[in-house]
Design an enzyme around this catalytic site. Structure first.
Site, PDB file in Angstrom:
ATOM      1  N   HIS A  65      38.405  46.267  36.363  1.00  0.00           N
ATOM      2  CA  HIS A  65      36.986  45.897  36.395  1.00  0.00           C
ATOM      3  C   HIS A  65      36.600  45.566  37.835  1.00  0.00           C
ATOM      4  O   HIS A  65      37.153  44.649  38.443  1.00  0.00           O
ATOM      5  CB  HIS A  65      36.714  44.717  35.462  1.00  0.00           C
ATOM      6  CG  HIS A  65      36.787  45.096  34.018  1.00  0.00           C
ATOM      7  ND1 HIS A  65      37.241  44.254  33.040  1.00  0.00           N
ATOM      8  CD2 HIS A  65      36.434  46.261  33.399  1.00  0.00           C
ATOM      9  CE1 HIS A  65      37.169  44.875  31.867  1.00  0.00           C
ATOM     10  NE2 HIS A  65      36.698  46.095  32.058  1.00  0.00           N
ATOM     11  N   GLU A  68      35.792  41.950  39.475  1.00  0.00           N
ATOM     12  CA  GLU A  68      36.744  40.848  39.285  1.00  0.00           C
ATOM     13  C   GLU A  68      37.679  40.767  40.481  1.00  0.00           C
ATOM     14  O   GLU A  68      38.877  41.040  40.403  1.00  0.00           O
ATOM     15  CB  GLU A  68      37.474  41.054  37.944  1.00  0.00           C
ATOM     16  CG  GLU A  68      36.487  41.029  36.779  1.00  0.00           C
ATOM     17  CD  GLU A  68      37.046  41.520  35.446  1.00  0.00           C
ATOM     18  OE1 GLU A  68      38.258  41.752  35.337  1.00  0.00           O
ATOM     19  OE2 GLU A  68      36.245  41.658  34.487  1.00  0.00           O
ATOM     20  N   ARG A 120      31.032  46.722  37.083  1.00  0.00           N
ATOM     21  CA  ARG A 120      32.235  46.547  36.258  1.00  0.00           C
ATOM     22  C   ARG A 120      33.013  47.847  36.043  1.00  0.00           C
ATOM     23  O   ARG A 120      34.245  47.862  36.080  1.00  0.00           O
ATOM     24  CB  ARG A 120      31.790  46.001  34.889  1.00  0.00           C
ATOM     25  CG  ARG A 120      32.856  46.027  33.769  1.00  0.00           C
ATOM     26  CD  ARG A 120      32.253  45.444  32.486  1.00  0.00           C
ATOM     27  NE  ARG A 120      33.084  45.593  31.308  1.00  0.00           N
ATOM     28  CZ  ARG A 120      33.948  44.682  30.864  1.00  0.00           C
ATOM     29  NH1 ARG A 120      34.128  43.555  31.536  1.00  0.00           N
ATOM     30  NH2 ARG A 120      34.643  44.881  29.752  1.00  0.00           N
ATOM     31  N   ASN A 137      38.577  49.513  30.652  1.00  0.00           N
ATOM     32  CA  ASN A 137      39.351  48.760  29.659  1.00  0.00           C
ATOM     33  C   ASN A 137      38.850  48.983  28.223  1.00  0.00           C
ATOM     34  O   ASN A 137      39.175  48.208  27.328  1.00  0.00           O
ATOM     35  CB  ASN A 137      39.343  47.274  29.996  1.00  0.00           C
ATOM     36  CG  ASN A 137      40.646  46.581  29.602  1.00  0.00           C
ATOM     37  OD1 ASN A 137      41.718  47.195  29.673  1.00  0.00           O
ATOM     38  ND2 ASN A 137      40.559  45.326  29.190  1.00  0.00           N
ATOM     39  N   HIS A 190      42.572  40.209  35.254  1.00  0.00           N
ATOM     40  CA  HIS A 190      41.117  40.226  35.092  1.00  0.00           C
ATOM     41  C   HIS A 190      40.588  38.850  35.491  1.00  0.00           C
ATOM     42  O   HIS A 190      41.346  37.915  35.730  1.00  0.00           O
ATOM     43  CB  HIS A 190      40.749  40.457  33.612  1.00  0.00           C
ATOM     44  CG  HIS A 190      40.951  41.855  33.123  1.00  0.00           C
ATOM     45  ND1 HIS A 190      39.919  42.717  32.858  1.00  0.00           N
ATOM     46  CD2 HIS A 190      42.079  42.539  32.822  1.00  0.00           C
ATOM     47  CE1 HIS A 190      40.385  43.864  32.414  1.00  0.00           C
ATOM     48  NE2 HIS A 190      41.704  43.801  32.377  1.00  0.00           N
ATOM     49  N   TYR A 192      36.952  36.375  34.131  1.00  0.00           N
ATOM     50  CA  TYR A 192      37.396  35.047  34.432  1.00  0.00           C
ATOM     51  C   TYR A 192      37.573  34.262  33.131  1.00  0.00           C
ATOM     52  O   TYR A 192      37.391  34.827  32.046  1.00  0.00           O
ATOM     53  CB  TYR A 192      36.346  34.333  35.317  1.00  0.00           C
ATOM     54  CG  TYR A 192      34.966  34.254  34.690  1.00  0.00           C
ATOM     55  CD1 TYR A 192      34.051  35.277  34.848  1.00  0.00           C
ATOM     56  CD2 TYR A 192      34.608  33.151  33.924  1.00  0.00           C
ATOM     57  CE1 TYR A 192      32.789  35.202  34.254  1.00  0.00           C
ATOM     58  CE2 TYR A 192      33.361  33.073  33.337  1.00  0.00           C
ATOM     59  CZ  TYR A 192      32.450  34.105  33.503  1.00  0.00           C
ATOM     60  OH  TYR A 192      31.221  34.019  32.901  1.00  0.00           O
ATOM     61  N   TYR A 242      37.618  38.063  21.999  1.00  0.00           N
ATOM     62  CA  TYR A 242      36.790  38.886  21.105  1.00  0.00           C
ATOM     63  C   TYR A 242      37.540  40.180  20.811  1.00  0.00           C
ATOM     64  O   TYR A 242      38.457  40.557  21.540  1.00  0.00           O
ATOM     65  CB  TYR A 242      35.416  39.195  21.705  1.00  0.00           C
ATOM     66  CG  TYR A 242      35.412  39.579  23.168  1.00  0.00           C
ATOM     67  CD1 TYR A 242      35.974  40.782  23.609  1.00  0.00           C
ATOM     68  CD2 TYR A 242      34.850  38.734  24.125  1.00  0.00           C
ATOM     69  CE1 TYR A 242      35.964  41.127  24.954  1.00  0.00           C
ATOM     70  CE2 TYR A 242      34.846  39.079  25.481  1.00  0.00           C
ATOM     71  CZ  TYR A 242      35.403  40.278  25.880  1.00  0.00           C
ATOM     72  OH  TYR A 242      35.401  40.624  27.213  1.00  0.00           O
ATOM     73  N   GLU A 265      43.281  36.491  32.267  1.00  0.00           N
ATOM     74  CA  GLU A 265      41.910  36.226  32.736  1.00  0.00           C
ATOM     75  C   GLU A 265      42.023  35.037  33.665  1.00  0.00           C
ATOM     76  O   GLU A 265      42.153  33.891  33.232  1.00  0.00           O
ATOM     77  CB  GLU A 265      40.983  35.889  31.557  1.00  0.00           C
ATOM     78  CG  GLU A 265      40.774  37.027  30.583  1.00  0.00           C
ATOM     79  CD  GLU A 265      39.746  38.051  31.055  1.00  0.00           C
ATOM     80  OE1 GLU A 265      39.172  37.899  32.160  1.00  0.00           O
ATOM     81  OE2 GLU A 265      39.534  39.020  30.300  1.00  0.00           O
TER      82      GLU A 265
HETATM   83  O1  0X9 Z   1      36.668  42.694  27.850  1.00  0.00           O
HETATM   84  C1  0X9 Z   1      37.664  42.908  28.547  1.00  0.00           C
HETATM   85  O2  0X9 Z   1      38.019  44.041  28.865  1.00  0.00           O
HETATM   86  C2  0X9 Z   1      38.492  41.729  29.050  1.00  0.00           C
HETATM   87  N1  0X9 Z   1      37.618  40.642  29.455  1.00  0.00           N
HETATM   88  S1  0X9 Z   1      36.681  40.816  30.823  1.00  0.00           S
HETATM   89  O3  0X9 Z   1      35.801  39.680  30.905  1.00  0.00           O
HETATM   90  N2  0X9 Z   1      37.619  40.765  32.105  1.00  0.00           N
HETATM   91  O4  0X9 Z   1      36.003  42.074  30.766  1.00  0.00           O
HETATM   92  C3  0X9 Z   1      39.419  41.268  27.943  1.00  0.00           C
HETATM   93  C4  0X9 Z   1      40.370  42.321  27.452  1.00  0.00           C
HETATM   94  C5  0X9 Z   1      41.350  41.818  26.437  1.00  0.00           C
HETATM   95  N3  0X9 Z   1      42.138  42.887  25.867  1.00  0.00           N
HETATM   96  C6  0X9 Z   1      41.677  43.698  24.886  1.00  0.00           C
HETATM   97  N4  0X9 Z   1      40.557  43.462  24.271  1.00  0.00           N
HETATM   98  N5  0X9 Z   1      42.416  44.722  24.561  1.00  0.00           N
HETATM   99 ZN    ZN Z   2      37.952  42.394  33.199  1.00  0.00          ZN
END
Ligand code: 0X9
Ligand code: ZN
Length: 302
Positions: A65, A68, A120, A137, A190, A192, A242, A265
């Site tokens: 991302h 970050e 991002r 991601n 990643h 935060y 999430y 994170e």
């Molecule tokens: O949403 C994401 O990709 C990650 N958080 S962020 O705020 N850095 O964008 C979390 C990813 C956790 N892993 C999976 N959901 N597979």
């Molecule tokens: Zn991220």
């Protein structure tokens, strides 16, 4: 010499890595795993004190991302400690190899420096002109686009038209698969919020070995606390953050078969993505204590 009181541009990072490789040829080598969409070389560094590729290994990346920025900085700090300060950290490299890719999304990283600090995604062309970029991601091919991802190119969590549409995700995939027998632990940086997340992100069900993942993360968090940092919130991505499918972490465990797979994170929660440069040093030094825990675990258990 490098310092951790500023964020570096992509070229500066690569110049530093090339200098290091030239200075420590017996410990560190550079490998391009391919080019990014805009043609930047994607550089993985290998840190190995010997053993001809038979030792258990750790794969680390940062910067999937773009915005970050603490993620590439932390990956770079791990390299710095393991290589330039190897005399003090030789226990981490005497039985374990480290593969570290500090900037997985170099085009987006540069774009976040030159045009849009809050960028991002990647920067590739999508079916909607005016809405470039895919969420790297959400682009990995394991339960791709099932949950927590978007089909709409203008959204921040756009999964892409197909799994692995993004060359950066394909390059990491191919590298990981080529070394999957050796790699025992995957760690993707990643920001935060201060989480240590393990699979799965696509379902609220837990992997059978979640207890091991949880306990190792708890040890890493304790080391972070003892170094003056905040404890991490620990759990599966779905359960403590999430649901979101197509993450690199899920792919590494679910397809590449890398048992231990984590998303870190990094801190903090106040400044969010725009962590001031004055806070890089404490952030990366504290996290290095967690990295030590991961390294020791791989050394002792594989
Ligand atoms: O949403 C994401 O990709 C990650 N958080 S962020 O705020 N850095 O964008 C979390 C990813 C956790 N892993 C999976 N959901 N597979
Ligand atoms: Zn991220």
């Amino acid at each position: 010499a490098i310092s951790f009181d500023q964020y570096y541009r992509y070229d500066e990072i690569n110049s530093y890595l090339e200098e290091l490789a030239a200075k420590y040829p017996n410990l560190m080598t550079l490998e391009s795993i391919g080019k990014s969409y805009e043609g930047r070389d994607m550089v993985v560094i290998k840190i190995s004190s010997g053993g001809s590729g038979t030792r258990p290994a750790i794969l680390i990346d940062g910067g999937i991302h773009a915005r970050e920025w603490i993620a590439p900085a932390t990956a770079l700090y791990v390299i710095y400690q393991l290589v330039e300060n190897n005399a003090a950290n030789s226990a981490l490299t005497d039985a374990v190899d480290w593969y570290i890719l500090p900037v997985l999304n170099p085009d987006g990283y540069e774009y976040s420096h030159t045009a849009d600090r809050m960028w991002r995604k990647t920067v590739s062309v999508t079916p909607i002109s005016g809405c470039p970029g895919v969420d790297g991601n959400r682009n990995f091919g394991f339960h791709w686009n099932e949950v927590g991802a978007s089909d709409y190119p203008c959204y921040e969590d756009y999964a892409g038209e197909v799994a692995f549409s993004e060359i950066e995700a394909r390059n990491l995939r191919d590298f990981a698969l080529a070394h999957k027998e050796q790699i025992k632990l995957y760690l993707t940086f990643h920001s935060y919020g201060g989480y240590l997340l393990y699979p799965w992100g696509y379902t609220s069900e837990l992997p059978p070995d979640w207890h091991t993942l949880q306990e190792l993360a708890a040890d890493a968090s304790l080391a972070h606390l003892n170094a003056g940092g905040d404890p991490f919130t620990i759990g599966s991505s779905t359960n403590v953050l999430y649901a979101a499918a197509g993450g690199s972490d899920d792919y590494m465990k679910g397809v590449a078969g890398i048992e231990l797979s984590y998303t870190a994170e990094l801190t903090d929660t106040y400044y969010g993505f725009q962590l001031p440069a004055e806070l890089i040093n404490e952030t990366v030094t504290r996290f290095f204590e967690s990295a030590r825990v991961f390294g020791s675990y791989v050394k002792e258990n594989f």
